[in-house]
Design an enzyme around this catalytic site. Structure first.
Site, PDB file in Angstrom:
ATOM      1  N   THR A  51       4.301   1.647  -8.833  1.00 14.74           N
ATOM      2  CA  THR A  51       3.502   0.906  -9.807  1.00 14.74           C
ATOM      3  C   THR A  51       3.935   1.240 -11.228  1.00 14.74           C
ATOM      4  O   THR A  51       4.081   0.349 -12.076  1.00 14.74           O
ATOM      5  CB  THR A  51       2.013   1.236  -9.635  1.00 14.74           C
ATOM      6  OG1 THR A  51       1.623   0.951  -8.297  1.00 14.74           O
ATOM      7  CG2 THR A  51       1.158   0.431 -10.588  1.00 14.74           C
ATOM      8  N   TYR A 114      -4.668  -7.700  -3.337  1.00 17.88           N
ATOM      9  CA  TYR A 114      -5.188  -9.067  -3.437  1.00 17.88           C
ATOM     10  C   TYR A 114      -5.751  -9.584  -2.113  1.00 17.88           C
ATOM     11  O   TYR A 114      -6.842 -10.139  -2.077  1.00 17.88           O
ATOM     12  CB  TYR A 114      -4.132 -10.045  -3.976  1.00 17.88           C
ATOM     13  CG  TYR A 114      -4.685 -11.425  -4.258  1.00 17.88           C
ATOM     14  CD1 TYR A 114      -5.469 -11.656  -5.384  1.00 17.88           C
ATOM     15  CD2 TYR A 114      -4.447 -12.483  -3.397  1.00 17.88           C
ATOM     16  CE1 TYR A 114      -5.993 -12.908  -5.642  1.00 17.88           C
ATOM     17  CE2 TYR A 114      -4.970 -13.742  -3.641  1.00 17.88           C
ATOM     18  CZ  TYR A 114      -5.739 -13.949  -4.757  1.00 17.88           C
ATOM     19  OH  TYR A 114      -6.268 -15.183  -5.008  1.00 17.88           O
ATOM     20  N   TYR A 140       0.209   4.978   0.657  1.00 19.35           N
ATOM     21  CA  TYR A 140      -0.338   5.072  -0.700  1.00 19.35           C
ATOM     22  C   TYR A 140      -1.650   4.312  -0.744  1.00 19.35           C
ATOM     23  O   TYR A 140      -1.665   3.082  -0.650  1.00 19.35           O
ATOM     24  CB  TYR A 140       0.672   4.497  -1.693  1.00 19.35           C
ATOM     25  CG  TYR A 140       0.284   4.598  -3.154  1.00 19.35           C
ATOM     26  CD1 TYR A 140      -0.755   5.407  -3.597  1.00 19.35           C
ATOM     27  CD2 TYR A 140       0.983   3.864  -4.111  1.00 19.35           C
ATOM     28  CE1 TYR A 140      -1.090   5.494  -4.929  1.00 19.35           C
ATOM     29  CE2 TYR A 140       0.658   3.952  -5.461  1.00 19.35           C
ATOM     30  CZ  TYR A 140      -0.379   4.763  -5.866  1.00 19.35           C
ATOM     31  OH  TYR A 140      -0.713   4.839  -7.189  1.00 19.35           O
ATOM     32  N   ARG A 145      -6.129  -0.491  -7.580  1.00 18.28           N
ATOM     33  CA  ARG A 145      -5.126  -1.541  -7.755  1.00 18.28           C
ATOM     34  C   ARG A 145      -5.091  -2.521  -6.591  1.00 18.28           C
ATOM     35  O   ARG A 145      -4.769  -3.692  -6.774  1.00 18.28           O
ATOM     36  CB  ARG A 145      -3.740  -0.922  -7.936  1.00 18.28           C
ATOM     37  CG  ARG A 145      -3.554  -0.217  -9.276  1.00 18.28           C
ATOM     38  CD  ARG A 145      -2.116   0.225  -9.466  1.00 18.28           C
ATOM     39  NE  ARG A 145      -1.917   0.887 -10.741  1.00 18.28           N
ATOM     40  CZ  ARG A 145      -1.661   0.269 -11.888  1.00 18.28           C
ATOM     41  NH1 ARG A 145      -1.583  -1.055 -11.913  1.00 18.28           N
ATOM     42  NH2 ARG A 145      -1.485   0.957 -12.998  1.00 18.28           N
ATOM     43  N   LYS A 169      -0.241   9.413  -0.231  1.00 17.22           N
ATOM     44  CA  LYS A 169      -0.552   9.600  -1.648  1.00 17.22           C
ATOM     45  C   LYS A 169      -1.953   9.039  -1.843  1.00 17.22           C
ATOM     46  O   LYS A 169      -2.168   7.835  -1.776  1.00 17.22           O
ATOM     47  CB  LYS A 169       0.475   8.873  -2.514  1.00 17.22           C
ATOM     48  CG  LYS A 169       0.212   8.964  -4.006  1.00 17.22           C
ATOM     49  CD  LYS A 169       1.212   8.131  -4.801  1.00 17.22           C
ATOM     50  CE  LYS A 169       0.885   8.164  -6.291  1.00 17.22           C
ATOM     51  NZ  LYS A 169       1.783   7.275  -7.078  1.00 17.22           N
ATOM     52  N   ILE A 211       2.178  13.315  -6.928  1.00 13.83           N
ATOM     53  CA  ILE A 211       3.124  12.353  -7.506  1.00 13.83           C
ATOM     54  C   ILE A 211       2.543  11.960  -8.845  1.00 13.83           C
ATOM     55  O   ILE A 211       1.504  11.313  -8.922  1.00 13.83           O
ATOM     56  CB  ILE A 211       3.347  11.142  -6.590  1.00 13.83           C
ATOM     57  CG1 ILE A 211       4.031  11.592  -5.290  1.00 13.83           C
ATOM     58  CG2 ILE A 211       4.202  10.089  -7.299  1.00 13.83           C
ATOM     59  CD1 ILE A 211       4.286  10.477  -4.299  1.00 13.83           C
TER      60      ILE A 211
END
Length: 300
Positions: A51, A114, A140, A145, A169, A211
């Site tokens: 990202t 989405y 992740y 997001r 993550k 991370i």
């Protein structure tokens, strides 16, 4: 694929930016300098095209170029992880063979954004990706997001079903969820913090590293914080974290990677340019980031 030793992904990795020139083309020289800066700072591994790397604004050729620049600058010194996600599972599978993955050892793959898949949908998505991927995968979970949270039970089910899933993550910000992952997933499955702001807490809950976004600008300082936490030196980890806290908050105030690009500019590494729909950090935020950096740099 067979199980893969995940120990190379402990410690401190960074989600690298993709620097751009004034014309918004990729800035090859700055990206190479950034890789060198991170290696000199003692980081453990690098993550390309996450990202923070604005991967969703890059076409396939540009993504390959970024991968190649990082690989060539790295010269085999650190393990490389590749961000590879999307909200069209079949398209992801079909595009995989078109990338030259030389030099890369694992994928970082975020929940589809989405679409808002159910937990069963996430199980099916990652199951299909595991079957198609030639490299191990770090999951992740980033609900802020993707608009969907992968629950601890889903993560554990994936971990225990697919040996090539090396860890997750976690950026849910949910301590209970993190603790349940450590409890229920196989022992070799890594919990990695996905947020600079909660990294020590995640490590104290059983996590094996971070991370980082900030770490590409301040690799030594973030590295010292994470390694102190991993060594059980709670006082030192918390002291560094408290010192960095305001700067971390500023970096995300107007979105990522606008903030970290403003900080990197203070260090003479690249400019402010981000691709639409993102916009650069405001003048006010740039000034506050610069002031906070000047205030803390002698304390670290």
């Amino acid at each position: 694929m067979e199980n893969t030793d995940a120990r190379g992904w402990t410690g401190v990795g960074v989600a690298l930016i993709t620097p751009f020139l004034d014309n918004y083309n990729i800035d090859d020289q700055t990206l190479s300098r950034l890789v060198e800066h991170c290696i000199d700072g003692g980081l453990d591994y690098l993550v390309a095209l996450g990202t923070t790397g604005e991967a969703v604004t890059l076409n396939r050729e540009e993504k390959q170029r970024v991968m190649d620049i990082i690989r060539e600058a790295n010269k085999g010194r650190l393990p490389l992880m590749l961000g590879y996600g999307g909200n069209n599972t079949q398209q992801m599978i079909e595009e995989l063979p078109h990338f030259n993955l030389e030099g890369y050892s694992a994928f970082l793959s975020a929940n589809p954004a989405y679409n808002k898949p159910t937990q069963e949908g996430l199980l099916a998505h990652y199951g299909a990706l595991v079957e198609a991927a030639s490299l191990p995968i770090l999951l992740y979970n980033v609900p802020g997001r993707s608009a969907s949270n992968m629950e601890a039970s889903t993560t554990a089910a994936l971990a225990n079903r697919y040996p090539s899933l090396i860890g997750i993550k976690e950026a849910s910000g949910n301590p209970l969820q993190q603790t349940k992952i450590v409890r229920d997933a196989r022992d070799s499955f890594l919990l990695i913090s996905g947020d600079d702001i909660s990294a020590p807490a995640t490590i104290f809950a059983g996590g094996k590293g971070l991370i980082s976004v900030l770490g590409q600008a301040l690799p030594k300082e973030v590295g010292a914080m994470v390694r102190a936490a991993l060594d059980g030196d709670i006082e030192k980890a918390n002291r560094i974290h408290r010192t960095l806290l305001t700067l971390i908050e500023l970096l995300f105030e107007e979105g990522n990677p606008a903030g970290v690009k403003a900080l990197l500019q203070q260090l003479g590494i690249g400019g402010l340019q981000v691709r639409l729909p993102l916009v650069p950090a405001s003048s006010d935020l740039q000034e506050r980031i610069a002031a906070e950096y000047q205030q803390i740099k002698n304390l670290l």
